[in-house]
Design an enzyme around this catalytic site. Structure first.
Site, short mmCIF file in Angstrom:
data_model
loop_
_atom_site.label_atom_id
_atom_site.label_comp_id
_atom_site.label_asym_id
_atom_site.label_seq_id
_atom_site.Cartn_x
_atom_site.Cartn_y
_atom_site.Cartn_z
N TYR A 45 -90.96 -54.78 83.80
CA TYR A 45 -90.53 -56.18 83.68
C TYR A 45 -91.39 -57.13 84.50
CZ TYR A 45 -86.16 -53.95 82.07
OH TYR A 45 -85.24 -53.18 81.43
N HIS A 102 -87.82 -44.69 82.35
CA HIS A 102 -87.51 -45.80 81.43
C HIS A 102 -87.40 -45.31 79.98
CE1 HIS A 102 -88.10 -50.43 81.17
NE2 HIS A 102 -87.24 -50.02 80.28
N1 NAP Z 1 -83.64 -49.30 79.64
C1 NAP Z 1 -84.13 -50.02 78.65
O1 NAP Z 1 -84.95 -49.55 77.84
C2 NAP Z 1 -83.68 -51.44 78.51
C3 NAP Z 1 -83.94 -52.12 77.30
C4 NAP Z 1 -83.47 -53.43 77.20
C5 NAP Z 1 -82.78 -54.03 78.25
N2 NAP Z 1 -82.58 -53.35 79.42
C6 NAP Z 1 -81.86 -53.97 80.59
O2 NAP Z 1 -80.61 -54.46 80.12
C7 NAP Z 1 -80.50 -55.84 80.44
C8 NAP Z 1 -79.63 -56.57 79.45
O3 NAP Z 1 -80.10 -56.44 78.13
P1 NAP Z 1 -80.87 -57.61 77.34
O4 NAP Z 1 -81.53 -58.48 78.30
O5 NAP Z 1 -81.68 -56.92 76.30
O6 NAP Z 1 -79.72 -58.36 76.52
P2 NAP Z 1 -78.25 -58.95 76.79
O7 NAP Z 1 -77.91 -58.92 78.23
O8 NAP Z 1 -77.33 -58.29 75.82
O9 NAP Z 1 -78.41 -60.45 76.28
C9 NAP Z 1 -79.18 -61.40 76.94
C10 NAP Z 1 -79.18 -62.65 76.08
O10 NAP Z 1 -77.83 -63.12 75.92
C11 NAP Z 1 -77.71 -64.47 76.35
N3 NAP Z 1 -76.44 -64.58 77.09
C12 NAP Z 1 -76.17 -64.15 78.34
N4 NAP Z 1 -74.89 -64.40 78.69
C13 NAP Z 1 -74.34 -65.03 77.62
C14 NAP Z 1 -73.05 -65.55 77.36
N5 NAP Z 1 -72.07 -65.47 78.27
N6 NAP Z 1 -72.83 -66.13 76.16
C15 NAP Z 1 -73.80 -66.21 75.22
N7 NAP Z 1 -75.06 -65.74 75.42
C16 NAP Z 1 -75.32 -65.15 76.60
C17 NAP Z 1 -78.90 -64.73 77.22
O11 NAP Z 1 -79.33 -66.07 77.06
P3 NAP Z 1 -79.36 -67.10 78.32
O12 NAP Z 1 -80.47 -66.62 79.20
O13 NAP Z 1 -79.65 -68.37 77.63
O14 NAP Z 1 -78.01 -67.04 78.96
C18 NAP Z 1 -79.96 -63.78 76.64
O15 NAP Z 1 -80.65 -64.41 75.58
C19 NAP Z 1 -81.97 -56.31 80.46
O16 NAP Z 1 -82.12 -57.57 81.06
C20 NAP Z 1 -82.59 -55.16 81.21
O17 NAP Z 1 -82.32 -55.26 82.60
C21 NAP Z 1 -83.01 -52.05 79.54
#
Ligand code: NAP
Length: 269
Positions: A45, A102
């Protein structure tokens, strides 16, 4: 808090993928101030420096679990050791609380990677180890090979994707399940069922989505770039979904519900 192999992981954490610079440090610090005790980052990241800055600025470092992940290209023992030391230098923290693979890399035998992970733990660089994006088959191999207990498997998990098999496998190995993309990258918002259920509890669709996961004992790490949403995504413990609502939400799963592309990994089945 989810207890796994004698290690406690707070059930709500902050995801930080795509958070950068000042905003990343500020959000991390603010999240901890309002009660988050679990922050998820990764070497990939490119924000470990800012995450560490936010954790230190909060003044609550000893209470916070920081997870970071080793990239698939760094899983050979020598590379892994270098990666861990680099992560620690960027984070400027005493120790990595939870270190994950990862993604698996078919070119590096898991036995070599887990050997290096165990060494990092035994030498005090990391407190606990785990995996991410591991399938049922890979979990079996990992649990057979690893000399150190595996605390968790971090996988894509939300109502639009059925992950029952891999979740059952994790439970069989007493590993915690950490849900990434837990609000389907924002896709929960606007979903009719989640919005309708939310209205009856005065909650948003995103909160209903996250509650559905935590009510199953699944750890969630939602990401937001907006300070006001940090509190929203943390306010999950003053309502409870009924069994019928839990079943209805599970019914949202569909083919093609996966968001994160994993097809480049030949070991995934
Ligand atoms: N291990 C892996 O391979 C892997 C892969 C993907 C992700 N991850 C980890 O998991 C974390 C979370 O997953 P993600 O970032 O893919 O997606 P997520 O947390 O499901 O969604 C993030 C998105 O949702 C929006 N959001 C956040 N809170 C909200 C709410 N209350 N209402 C409406 N929209 C909202 C955010 O926009 P705003 O910024 O505008 O609020 C952002 O665009 C990542 O940040 C990372 O740390 C790990």
């Amino acid at each position: 808090m989810i207890e796994t192999k004698g290690f406690n992981i707070p059930i709500v954490g902050l995801g930080t993928w795509a958070l950068r610079g000042r905003n990343c440090a500020r959000l991390t610090e603010q999240a901890i101030r309002i009660g988050y005790r679990h922050i998820d980052t990764a070497q990939m990241y490119d924000n470990e420096r800012e995450v560490g800055e936010g954790v230190r600025a909060s003044g609550l470092r000893p209470e916070v679990i920081v997870t970071t992940k080793v990239q698939p290209t760094m899983l050979a023992p020598h590379d892994l050791e270098r990666s861990v030391k680099e992560s620690l230098a960027k984070l400027r923290l005493d120790v990595i609380d939870l270190l994950l693979i990862h993604w698996p890399n078919p070119r590096v035998p898991l036995s070599e990677t887990f050997g290096a992970m165990a060494k990092m733990k035994q030498e005090g660089y990391v407190r606990q180890i785990g995996v991410s994006n591991f399938t049922v088959a890979l979990l079996a191999e990992a649990n057979r090979i690893s000399a150190e207990p595996l605390a968790c498997n971090q996988i894509e998990c939300h109502p639009f994707l059925n992950q029952d098999k891999v979740i059952a496998a994790c439970r069989g190995y007493k590993m915690a399940v950490v849900a990434y993309s837990p609000i389907a990258r924002g896709g929960a918002k606007g979903n009719e069922l989640l919005e309708t259920i939310g209205r009856s509890y005065k909650k948003t669709a995103a909160q209903v989505c996250l509650r559905w996961l935590v009510q199953q004992g699944i750890i969630v790490i939602p990401r937001t770039s907006k300070v006001e949403r940090l509190a929203e995504n943390f306010a999950l413990f003053d309502f409870e979904l009924t069994d019928g609502e839990m079943r209805d939400i599970a019914g949202l799963a569909r083919r093609g519900g996966r968001i994160v592309d994993w097809t480049w990994s030949p070991r995934w089945d």
